[in-house]
Design a protein around this motif. Structure first.
Motif, short mmCIF file in Angstrom:
data_model
loop_
_atom_site.label_atom_id
_atom_site.label_comp_id
_atom_site.label_asym_id
_atom_site.label_seq_id
_atom_site.Cartn_x
_atom_site.Cartn_y
_atom_site.Cartn_z
N ALA A 682 -7.75 24.25 -1.96
CA ALA A 682 -7.50 23.17 -0.95
C ALA A 682 -6.93 21.74 -1.43
O ALA A 682 -6.15 21.05 -1.52
N ASN A 683 -8.29 20.95 -2.33
CA ASN A 683 -7.66 20.24 -2.99
C ASN A 683 -6.86 20.04 -3.93
O ASN A 683 -6.18 19.31 -4.22
N GLY A 684 -7.27 20.79 -4.65
CA GLY A 684 -5.94 21.40 -5.67
C GLY A 684 -4.49 21.73 -5.57
O GLY A 684 -3.67 20.92 -6.34
N ILE A 685 -4.41 21.78 -3.89
CA ILE A 685 -2.69 21.81 -2.97
C ILE A 685 -2.74 20.28 -3.50
O ILE A 685 -1.89 19.60 -3.44
N MET A 686 -3.88 19.28 -2.95
CA MET A 686 -4.03 18.35 -2.51
C MET A 686 -3.11 17.32 -3.79
O MET A 686 -2.05 16.08 -3.94
N GLU A 687 -3.89 18.15 -4.56
CA GLU A 687 -4.52 17.35 -5.97
C GLU A 687 -1.99 17.60 -7.06
O GLU A 687 -1.58 16.18 -7.26
N MET A 688 -1.79 18.03 -6.34
CA MET A 688 -0.44 18.77 -6.84
C MET A 688 0.99 18.21 -6.47
O MET A 688 1.76 17.15 -7.25
N LEU A 689 0.54 17.46 -4.61
CA LEU A 689 1.46 16.50 -4.65
C LEU A 689 1.41 15.21 -4.53
O LEU A 689 2.04 14.94 -3.70
N LEU A 690 -0.20 14.44 -4.94
CA LEU A 690 -0.33 13.24 -4.55
C LEU A 690 -1.43 13.55 -5.10
O LEU A 690 -2.40 13.50 -5.57
N GLY A 695 -5.22 3.06 -10.43
CA GLY A 695 -4.69 2.29 -9.13
C GLY A 695 -2.97 2.32 -8.64
O GLY A 695 -2.68 1.55 -8.92
N GLU A 696 -2.77 3.67 -9.39
CA GLU A 696 -1.37 4.13 -8.18
C GLU A 696 -1.34 4.83 -7.99
O GLU A 696 -2.25 6.24 -7.88
N ILE A 697 -0.16 5.12 -6.78
CA ILE A 697 0.06 6.54 -6.17
C ILE A 697 0.78 7.06 -6.96
O ILE A 697 1.74 6.78 -7.36
N LYS A 698 1.24 8.38 -7.14
CA LYS A 698 1.69 8.99 -7.89
C LYS A 698 2.43 10.16 -7.25
O LYS A 698 1.65 11.06 -6.39
N ILE A 699 3.46 10.27 -6.54
CA ILE A 699 4.05 11.01 -5.68
C ILE A 699 4.61 12.27 -6.63
O ILE A 699 5.27 12.47 -7.57
N LEU A 700 4.04 13.81 -5.78
CA LEU A 700 4.55 15.13 -6.18
C LEU A 700 4.43 14.95 -8.23
O LEU A 700 5.49 15.44 -8.69
N PRO A 701 3.10 14.69 -8.79
CA PRO A 701 3.09 14.30 -9.84
C PRO A 701 3.09 16.17 -10.59
O PRO A 701 2.73 16.12 -11.64
N ALA A 702 3.03 17.33 -9.63
CA ALA A 702 2.27 19.01 -10.47
C ALA A 702 3.22 19.18 -9.55
O ALA A 702 2.36 20.23 -8.95
N LEU A 703 4.43 19.18 -9.08
CA LEU A 703 5.31 20.02 -8.06
C LEU A 703 5.92 21.27 -8.78
O LEU A 703 6.74 21.18 -9.46
N PRO A 704 5.38 22.16 -8.45
CA PRO A 704 6.15 23.53 -9.58
C PRO A 704 7.12 23.87 -8.69
O PRO A 704 7.68 23.41 -7.87
#
Length: 789
Positions: A682-690, A695-704
């Motif tokens: 479940a956390n892996g899905i979150m990491e893919m999306l945010l 110090g920065e917010i990455k948006i959709l960093p690993a969207l397949p």
């Protein structure tokens, strides 16, 4: 730099239940891993849904044998410096032989045990049709329906927090007088059951697996009590159980107490059942659902343009059949959504304020001697259980984890002083309900004094996500400081300008020497360096925020500067040990050297590109040699690929987790069942999306590419942030956010995109473009922001 907070808006408009997430089946559970889990943190159950002899397997989180006691090995104080000396001299075999004197006495911990079973014996009833068994993740209610002849029978089961923890079962039919059964409480061993009036009581003790008391300590005493309330019909105590005849509907309430928490077990159970008996079933059910949804509905995840039930083309296909389709090579976006929410559901059900922390099986265990004793394995597994708590918007569910750490700190201080002559506290690779901190099991896993340090980093994460300064001062910093004191005092010079940790190991992995022998122990394996660096950094940050301990900060900074540097080995991989050894198992399930990539952020794509390349090389090498063979290992791999911003590999490994390591009820399979993979996945899905590290917010960093359209709401980011993200055709469309603290906000747009505008209350907000490709803007607490790309 201060971070801001971000909050959802879509969920309040659309309703979090627009997209139902239901596990359902056309048949009763044939075995335990087919049954459906419910829980309220303290009590848990597995519902089989049988139509003749229904089994509801029960757990109470404090049913453990043993007691608190000193398990220090008296030979350890002399062994530790000797083992260090032998390791530094390269006499590895001798060091490992001497290290046996460090193992606790006795060298194993006792197991978490089941409470027992509730049986509802209906007798043989042929002609069952229209059977359906389901778990609605949005309500936390298991529901079983079927027909016998022309009568439709329904069973509902849930575990309620309101009312001080009850398991509630409701049986009803569409024809009056149709409910008849015999109810009994049973346990494999060490129990006595009695029945009187409308109640069944089961009392007993949690004893060792051989049935003996643990060296004079009888283990936890427990009492489970069942009360039956019938509409019409009769309830009669018969042969240690209750006979219910010809009722229209029946409500069964079960609670339990142990002497771990209470002195008066009978009084505690009676108080809970009396309070529950004053409420209607509708009231009990409604209060439970409201309590559950308060947590569950904070986050949603939807793939595809359509919304609502019609968006799931396989809604009429049972969950086990959907999983088989996926395992056969098909895709199923809605099942991925459900798997994400199932992970959040399991955390809600297994970790509530006042309960024990989620253990190796959450709270669901049917065995008197479960795999790995179902305790707290803290060289990855317990930590993984809590990865989704903060980003998954379930921050308050981390309280039991901090209670676990705090319960082990007293023994950890004793072990730190007695074994290592160090301040602070240490916990090795396992602990339990009694807070044990000694090395256990054996050399290849037990001589690892970093479990307490890793766990202590969760205190910082809780602060970093919530920015709760009072928590940082009162609870987080004292524990972090103690963990850092132990590491500081136990580091020793190598004579070459570096400080080394040890004796230690790279969790559960082994290396080969040129003579062909294999070994575990080493000084300063890479994971030690990574945990030490991260804890020192976080402790320094915490002390700076609180303006305390300037001298201690300097000591940590000076020691940090002397830690060994990361090394790149002959395969281009991040090295696992100080020497570039060959691994005994190049595909080993533990990929510990990548701790710096995740959950830490010492290695990043942009900040340390060479090390990120070496991390990728190690990950690829593990996978090329069969890595990821256990569910939790595969889940960790998903998170690694997400941090490397490789959405295709992250998605491929997420599918592998579902296809190879997921049971019919969606439980993670080590094998056997182990719950950490559910939480890690479940956390892996979150990491893919945010992502929000560094110090920065990455948006959709690993969207397949397999997820071209979708949205996610309610994911939290460090700094007290909640986010809603919508994307179409693989591109981010909009981010909605609300700041809860003042400060500069830093955003990184998805690959190939840039932030076009930020608006608050319909007015544009000034942006500042940074050289690293991010944008910053000044955020105000309480203000809503809309970010477009």
């Amino acid at each position: 730099m201060k971070l801001c907070a971000i909050v959802l808006t879509w969920a309040s408009v659309l309703g979090a239940a627009d997209r139902p997430h239901i596990l359902w089946y056309k048949q009763p559970a044939a075995q335990w891993t087919d049954a459906l889990p419910i829980g309220n943190g303290r009590l848990a159950a597995m519902v089989f849904g049988k139509t003749d002899d229904e089994r509801i397997q029960l757990n109470e989180d404090t049913v453990w044998p043993g007691s608190r006691k000193n398990r220090d090995n008296p030979a350890a104080p002399a062994a530790v410096p000797e083992v260090r000396r032998l390791l530094l001299e390269g006499r590895i075999a001798e060091a490992e032989a001497r290290a046996k004197d460090m193992l606790g006495v006795p060298p194993r911990m006792l197991p978490y045990q089941p409470l027992g079973d509730l049986h509802l014996r209906f007798g043989a009833r042929g002609g069952v049709s229209d059977y359906r068994r389901e778990l609605d993740l949005d309500t936390g209610v298991v529901r079983v329906t079927y027909k016998i002849g022309s009568v439709t029978y329904t069973e509902e089961v849930f575990a309620s927090v309101p009312g001080d923890h009850l398991i509630v079962v409701r049986l009803f039919a569409d024809r009056p007088g149709s409910i008849s059964f015999f109810a009994a409480l049973t346990r494999e061993a060490n129990e006595k059951s009695t029945a009187a009036g409308a109640s069944v009581v089961m009392e007993g003790q949690a004893l060792r697996q051989d049935g003996k008391a643990d060296e004079g300590n009888n283990g936890v005493r427990f009492r489970a009590e069942l009360r039956v309330l019938a509409q019409h019909g009769s309830v009669t105590a018969v042969d240690k159980g209750l006979s219910v005849q010809n009722a229209d509907a029946v409500t069964l309430m079960l609670t339990a107490a142990t002497d771990f928490r209470a002195d008066d077990l009978a009084g505690t159970c009676q108080k809970v059942l009396d309070a529950g008996s004053k409420k209607s079933y509708a009231q009990l059910r409604g209060e439970h659902i409201a309590d559950h949804q308060k947590l569950f509905r904070r986050a949603t995840f939807e793939l595809g343009l359509e919304l609502g039930p019609a968006a799931d083309p396989l809604a009429d296909t049972p969950t086990d059949e959907r999983l088989k389709r996926l395992q056969g090579g098909e895709t199923d976006a809605h099942l991925v959504e459900t798997y994400f929410q199932f992970g959040r559901y399991l955390l809600i059900a297994s970790s509530r304020p006042g309960s024990l922390a989620a253990n190796l099986q959450g709270k669901w265990n049917e065995n008197m001697v479960p795999p790995w004793e179902s305790k707290y394995t803290i060289n990855i597994n317990t930590e993984m259980n809590y990865w989704p708590a903060e980003p998954g918007n379930l921050s308050e569910l981390t309280g039991p984890l901090f209670d676990l750490i705090d319960s082990a700190r007293p023994a950890g201080r004793e072990v730190a002083q007695f074994y290592y002559k160090a301040r602070g506290f240490v916990i090795h690779h396992n602990t339990d309900i009694w807070g044990d901190a000694v090395p256990i099991d054996g050399i290849p896993s037990g001589i690892w004094p970093f479990g307490g340090a890793w766990l202590s980093l969760h205190y910082w994460d809780h602060y970093d996500f919530t920015r709760d300064r009072a928590f940082l001062a009162a609870r987080a910093y004292p524990a972090m400081k103690e963990a850092a004191e132990f590491l500081l005092d136990s580091l020793i010079p190598d004579g070459k300008g570096h400080l080394l940790s040890g004796p230690s190991l790279s969790p559960e992995n082994r290396y080969k020497l040129p003579d062909g022998t294999t070994h575990s122990l080493a000084m300063s394996p890479t994971m030690d360096v990574e945990i030490t660096t991260t804890l020192f950094d976080r402790t320094i940050q915490a002390a700076e925020i609180l303006s305390v301990d300037a001298d201690f900060r300097k000591q940590l900074a000076d020691a940090r500067a002397k830690l060994p540097p990361f090394k790149i080995g002959k395969y281009g991989q991040l090295q696992e040990w100080q020497e570039d050894y060959e691994e005994q198992d190049p595909g080993h399930r533990h990929i510990s050297p990548l701790f710096a990539l995740f959950p830490s952020d010492l290695i990043t794509l942009r900040g340390t590109p060479d090390l990120a390349k070496a991390a990728r090389a190690l990950l690829e090498r593990r996978l090329a040699h069969g890595g990821g063979g256990t569910g939790w290992s595969r889940a960790w791999i998903v998170n690694y690929w997400a941090r490397l911003e490789d959405g295709e590999q992250a998605h491929e490994n997420l599918l592998a987790l579902l296809r190879k390591s997921t049971l019919p009820n969606l439980f993670d399979n080590h094998p056997p069942f182990q719950i950490d993979g559910n939480f890690g996945g479940a956390n892996g899905i979150m990491e893919m999306l945010l992502q929000s590290q560094s110090g920065e917010i990455k948006i959709l960093p690993a969207l397949p590419s397999a997820w071209p359209d979708g949205r996610v709401t309610g994911l939290r980011a460090r700094g007290g942030c909640e986010t809603d993200i919508e994307w179409r055709a693989g591109k981010a469309v909009q981010l909605e956010l609300r700041a809860t603290v003042d400060g500069q906000q830093k955003l990184r747009a998805p690959k190939g995109q840039s932030v076009a505008s930020v608006a608050a209350a319909g007015k544009p907000v000034a942006l500042s473009s940074q050289a690293d490709g991010t944008v910053t803007f000044a955020a105000k607490a309480g203000q809503n922001y809309v970010v477009r790309f």
